[in-house]
Design a protein around this motif. Sequence first.
Motif, PDB file in Angstrom:
ATOM      1  N   VAL A 255      52.492  46.611  40.869  1.00  0.00           N
ATOM      2  CA  VAL A 255      53.808  46.003  40.782  1.00  0.00           C
ATOM      3  C   VAL A 255      54.716  46.814  41.689  1.00  0.00           C
ATOM      4  O   VAL A 255      54.866  48.031  41.513  1.00  0.00           O
ATOM      5  CB  VAL A 255      54.361  45.999  39.345  1.00  0.00           C
ATOM      6  N   HIS A 256      55.322  46.165  42.661  1.00  0.00           N
ATOM      7  CA  HIS A 256      56.171  46.849  43.633  1.00  0.00           C
ATOM      8  C   HIS A 256      57.601  46.878  43.100  1.00  0.00           C
ATOM      9  O   HIS A 256      58.184  45.832  42.788  1.00  0.00           O
ATOM     10  CB  HIS A 256      56.099  46.139  44.978  1.00  0.00           C
ATOM     11  N   VAL A 257      58.151  48.075  43.004  1.00  0.00           N
ATOM     12  CA  VAL A 257      59.475  48.293  42.433  1.00  0.00           C
ATOM     13  C   VAL A 257      60.404  48.753  43.557  1.00  0.00           C
ATOM     14  O   VAL A 257      60.196  49.826  44.141  1.00  0.00           O
ATOM     15  CB  VAL A 257      59.411  49.345  41.304  1.00  0.00           C
ATOM     16  N   HIS A 258      61.432  47.946  43.865  1.00  0.00           N
ATOM     17  CA  HIS A 258      62.295  48.227  45.011  1.00  0.00           C
ATOM     18  C   HIS A 258      63.764  48.285  44.600  1.00  0.00           C
ATOM     19  O   HIS A 258      64.242  47.447  43.836  1.00  0.00           O
ATOM     20  CB  HIS A 258      62.131  47.137  46.072  1.00  0.00           C
ATOM     21  N   ILE A 259      64.477  49.269  45.136  1.00  0.00           N
ATOM     22  CA  ILE A 259      65.923  49.378  44.975  1.00  0.00           C
ATOM     23  C   ILE A 259      66.560  49.093  46.326  1.00  0.00           C
ATOM     24  O   ILE A 259      66.145  49.651  47.350  1.00  0.00           O
ATOM     25  CB  ILE A 259      66.346  50.809  44.569  1.00  0.00           C
ATOM     26  N   THR A 260      67.567  48.247  46.324  1.00  0.00           N
ATOM     27  CA  THR A 260      68.317  47.995  47.553  1.00  0.00           C
ATOM     28  C   THR A 260      69.798  47.936  47.210  1.00  0.00           C
ATOM     29  O   THR A 260      70.229  47.109  46.406  1.00  0.00           O
ATOM     30  CB  THR A 260      67.848  46.699  48.250  1.00  0.00           C
ATOM     31  N   ASN A 261      70.559  48.832  47.791  1.00  0.00           N
ATOM     32  CA  ASN A 261      72.002  48.881  47.532  1.00  0.00           C
ATOM     33  C   ASN A 261      72.666  49.653  48.664  1.00  0.00           C
ATOM     34  O   ASN A 261      72.254  50.764  48.997  1.00  0.00           O
ATOM     35  CB  ASN A 261      72.301  49.565  46.202  1.00  0.00           C
ATOM     36  N   TYR A 262      73.731  49.048  49.256  1.00  0.00           N
ATOM     37  CA  TYR A 262      74.372  49.649  50.419  1.00  0.00           C
ATOM     38  C   TYR A 262      75.879  49.743  50.262  1.00  0.00           C
ATOM     39  O   TYR A 262      76.605  49.867  51.255  1.00  0.00           O
ATOM     40  CB  TYR A 262      73.990  48.842  51.681  1.00  0.00           C
ATOM     41  N   GLN A 263      76.362  49.715  49.036  1.00  0.00           N
ATOM     42  CA  GLN A 263      77.801  49.767  48.831  1.00  0.00           C
ATOM     43  C   GLN A 263      78.402  51.095  49.281  1.00  0.00           C
ATOM     44  O   GLN A 263      79.603  51.187  49.539  1.00  0.00           O
ATOM     45  CB  GLN A 263      78.137  49.524  47.359  1.00  0.00           C
ATOM     46  N   ASP A 264      77.570  52.145  49.402  1.00  0.00           N
ATOM     47  CA  ASP A 264      78.051  53.434  49.879  1.00  0.00           C
ATOM     48  C   ASP A 264      78.170  53.474  51.398  1.00  0.00           C
ATOM     49  O   ASP A 264      78.694  54.437  51.955  1.00  0.00           O
ATOM     50  CB  ASP A 264      77.119  54.550  49.408  1.00  0.00           C
ATOM     51  N   ARG A 265      77.715  52.432  52.079  1.00  0.00           N
ATOM     52  CA  ARG A 265      77.756  52.383  53.532  1.00  0.00           C
ATOM     53  C   ARG A 265      79.121  51.882  54.011  1.00  0.00           C
ATOM     54  O   ARG A 265      79.948  51.393  53.230  1.00  0.00           O
ATOM     55  CB  ARG A 265      76.658  51.453  54.044  1.00  0.00           C
ATOM     56  N   TYR A 266      79.304  51.950  55.316  1.00  0.00           N
ATOM     57  CA  TYR A 266      80.552  51.497  55.932  1.00  0.00           C
ATOM     58  C   TYR A 266      80.892  50.067  55.500  1.00  0.00           C
ATOM     59  O   TYR A 266      80.041  49.196  55.435  1.00  0.00           O
ATOM     60  CB  TYR A 266      80.430  51.588  57.450  1.00  0.00           C
ATOM     61  N   TYR A 267      82.148  49.852  55.218  1.00  0.00           N
ATOM     62  CA  TYR A 267      82.710  48.574  54.799  1.00  0.00           C
ATOM     63  C   TYR A 267      82.019  48.044  53.545  1.00  0.00           C
ATOM     64  O   TYR A 267      81.736  46.847  53.406  1.00  0.00           O
ATOM     65  CB  TYR A 267      82.637  47.530  55.926  1.00  0.00           C
ATOM     66  N   GLY A 268      81.731  48.945  52.625  1.00  0.00           N
ATOM     67  CA  GLY A 268      81.107  48.550  51.363  1.00  0.00           C
ATOM     68  C   GLY A 268      79.756  47.900  51.537  1.00  0.00           C
ATOM     69  O   GLY A 268      79.312  47.124  50.686  1.00  0.00           O
ATOM     70  N   GLY A 269      79.082  48.256  52.622  1.00  0.00           N
ATOM     71  CA  GLY A 269      77.798  47.644  52.930  1.00  0.00           C
ATOM     72  C   GLY A 269      77.912  46.409  53.777  1.00  0.00           C
ATOM     73  O   GLY A 269      76.906  45.915  54.291  1.00  0.00           O
ATOM     74  N   ALA A 270      79.111  45.879  53.941  1.00  0.00           N
ATOM     75  CA  ALA A 270      79.363  44.741  54.838  1.00  0.00           C
ATOM     76  C   ALA A 270      78.461  43.550  54.539  1.00  0.00           C
ATOM     77  O   ALA A 270      78.016  42.856  55.452  1.00  0.00           O
ATOM     78  CB  ALA A 270      79.221  45.185  56.301  1.00  0.00           C
ATOM     79  N   ALA A 271      78.173  43.326  53.238  1.00  0.00           N
ATOM     80  CA  ALA A 271      77.304  42.204  52.825  1.00  0.00           C
ATOM     81  C   ALA A 271      75.940  42.272  53.504  1.00  0.00           C
ATOM     82  O   ALA A 271      75.344  41.260  53.876  1.00  0.00           O
ATOM     83  CB  ALA A 271      77.976  40.862  53.075  1.00  0.00           C
ATOM     84  N   MET A 272      75.453  43.497  53.655  1.00  0.00           N
ATOM     85  CA  MET A 272      74.141  43.709  54.248  1.00  0.00           C
ATOM     86  C   MET A 272      73.075  43.027  53.389  1.00  0.00           C
ATOM     87  O   MET A 272      73.142  43.026  52.165  1.00  0.00           O
ATOM     88  CB  MET A 272      73.876  45.204  54.356  1.00  0.00           C
ATOM     89  N   ILE A 273      72.107  42.443  54.045  1.00  0.00           N
ATOM     90  CA  ILE A 273      71.029  41.756  53.333  1.00  0.00           C
ATOM     91  C   ILE A 273      69.690  42.407  53.668  1.00  0.00           C
ATOM     92  O   ILE A 273      69.529  43.080  54.694  1.00  0.00           O
ATOM     93  CB  ILE A 273      70.962  40.264  53.684  1.00  0.00           C
ATOM     94  N   ARG A 274      68.774  42.167  52.771  1.00  0.00           N
ATOM     95  CA  ARG A 274      67.389  42.554  53.011  1.00  0.00           C
ATOM     96  C   ARG A 274      66.555  41.274  52.994  1.00  0.00           C
ATOM     97  O   ARG A 274      66.631  40.488  52.056  1.00  0.00           O
ATOM     98  CB  ARG A 274      66.897  43.528  51.949  1.00  0.00           C
ATOM     99  N   LEU A 275      65.779  41.074  54.050  1.00  0.00           N
ATOM    100  CA  LEU A 275      64.889  39.919  54.119  1.00  0.00           C
ATOM    101  C   LEU A 275      63.469  40.342  53.791  1.00  0.00           C
ATOM    102  O   LEU A 275      62.932  41.295  54.381  1.00  0.00           O
ATOM    103  CB  LEU A 275      64.923  39.283  55.509  1.00  0.00           C
TER     104      LEU A 275
END
Length: 597
Positions: A255-275
């Motif tokens: 079971v692959h367990v992934h965390i993705t969060n970029y709110q600490d990045r410039y411009y609150g993550g700028a609505a960054m997406i992961r595909l």
Amino acid sequence: MATVDRRNLLRAAVAAPLVTVAAEPAAAHPAARPAAHPQRFALAVLPDTQYLFDADSADPAPLRETFRYLIEQRDVVFMTHLGDITEHGTAEEIALAGDCFRRLDGRLPYSVLAGNHDVSGDDQRGSTAYLKEFGPSRFAGRPTFAGASPDGYNSAHLFTAGGRKWLVLALDWRISDGGLAWADGVLKAHPRVPAIVTTHDLAYADDAGVAALSEHGSRLWERLIRGNDQIFLTLNGHYWPPGRTVLRNDAGHDVHVHITNYQDRYYGGAAMIRLYTFDLARDTIDVETFAPWFLGRKPAARTPLEAETVELTGPADRFGLPIDFDARFAGFDPPALPAPRPARSVVDRHTAAYWRFDGAGQAVTDGSVVRDLSGNHNDLFVRRLANSAQNVLTVSTAHHIAQPAHASLHFDGGKNPDRGAVLHTAPDAALNSMKFLGGYTIEAFLKLPEPFAGDHAWMGLLSWEGRSGYAGKTSGWSPLEPTCSLNLSPERFLQYVVYPADRDADPTSWSHALPTGRWMHVAVVNDAHRTVVWIDGSKIARNPAQPSRGIATLGRPFVLGATSFDLKYGQGFYGWIGDVRITTRALRPDQFLTATT
């Protein structure tokens, strides 16, 4: 001029749901968003956008651009948000976000879930601004909406891509016992559908990107995930930095367990997406992370902070995830294998010989016979090399999914000592002397072991015995090599060498490096003018253009499982060989043994 050693030349070259909602009519909401490629599609993952919806400092522009980008990408078939849509969960923030999400409605299916900045308490909290805006009523009638828990905070979504259904469970950041029971019920209502669990808080990571379950994540793991083999991937935000790990469930599967969060990045993550791009042909999920808002700007116009945030390429943000989908899902959704096809369905008047290994009581002891099912009496007889043990040749149930017979021969051949087994025609078999002047097709199913250990360089798959020099051929590597052979180089390049019947030449085809651990179909096709080798229905690149008509056979046996040199065998094949068919005409790919109709 000295004769070129084709083998050394190659070496040198290489060195250099509980509530189900019916879909609305297609005119209102498209029933499907098909990917551009039938075996390739993308799932978009959008984490914490809270800083874009933060009271009077809200700026949804980055998210609008992300949504515009996703709508235009045909490969993206679904998007899932991981919670913390807003910073404070106020009615004003929620309303602004809800208006922004309406850009997706009817254009791209999606799911959302509540994070701790959107709500408080567990999913029994009752009515909230979040529930009014993003609750079940928002998704009612959508084709992918499969239902919601009675409280409305947990939802299930089904989408179709890559020829199968996929389930997304969007779970509240603090799911109750009742919510867990609901989620388990959804899985049991769709027992053959692979599932992805999305939630806000499940795992966190260290600075090296190595993830571990949080306290709440451990509860989800113990109560829902580990006992449901359908769940193969979990996605959460909340924590940073991003990271990943692999856990083993009760069925012994990953079971692959992934965390993705970029709110600490410039411009609150700028609505960054992961595909997450699923490539079912390659058994891989390709993962990439980027910000469409910055990507859409000309590189020269990007500020330094925009330039460094436009794409993330670290090991936790850009990676490939190898998954053998059929094997991983076999426990709950075994692939529907085609039934064996009788010999009469693949034999016609052009078939010179056809061998398969699924006969009742098929033996492979020395002297055993494998019948030619074409009716032309080109039977094969088993013989082990040197003093090889019985286990160098065994009957196996392993087979190519499109193979007519559901059986093969497993060869455990090698060089030192000379080890292996061959199957050869009788001295008076008609196949021994056939010249194939009108063209031919030689087909075989094969599989190389994984790992491919030991020295198996230049092992042969099949050949006609006979010294090429005795056929008057002087152009080749050696007058002692056979007039026709299919071999494997040290680099696992397939090599087909033929001395045509009509000229002194040795046109040789070379493939790419063959993969290990999976079945392949090989076809050698000659149209009385030129020879072309196909692998899995694809023509290889290195097929010589020089003329080639027929095979300079010398009346000696056809052999399966090895290639002779000076009429001697130094090693046997290592791997599996399935059905083999020889036809007296050039076949099209849709006429190969892999064709099921």
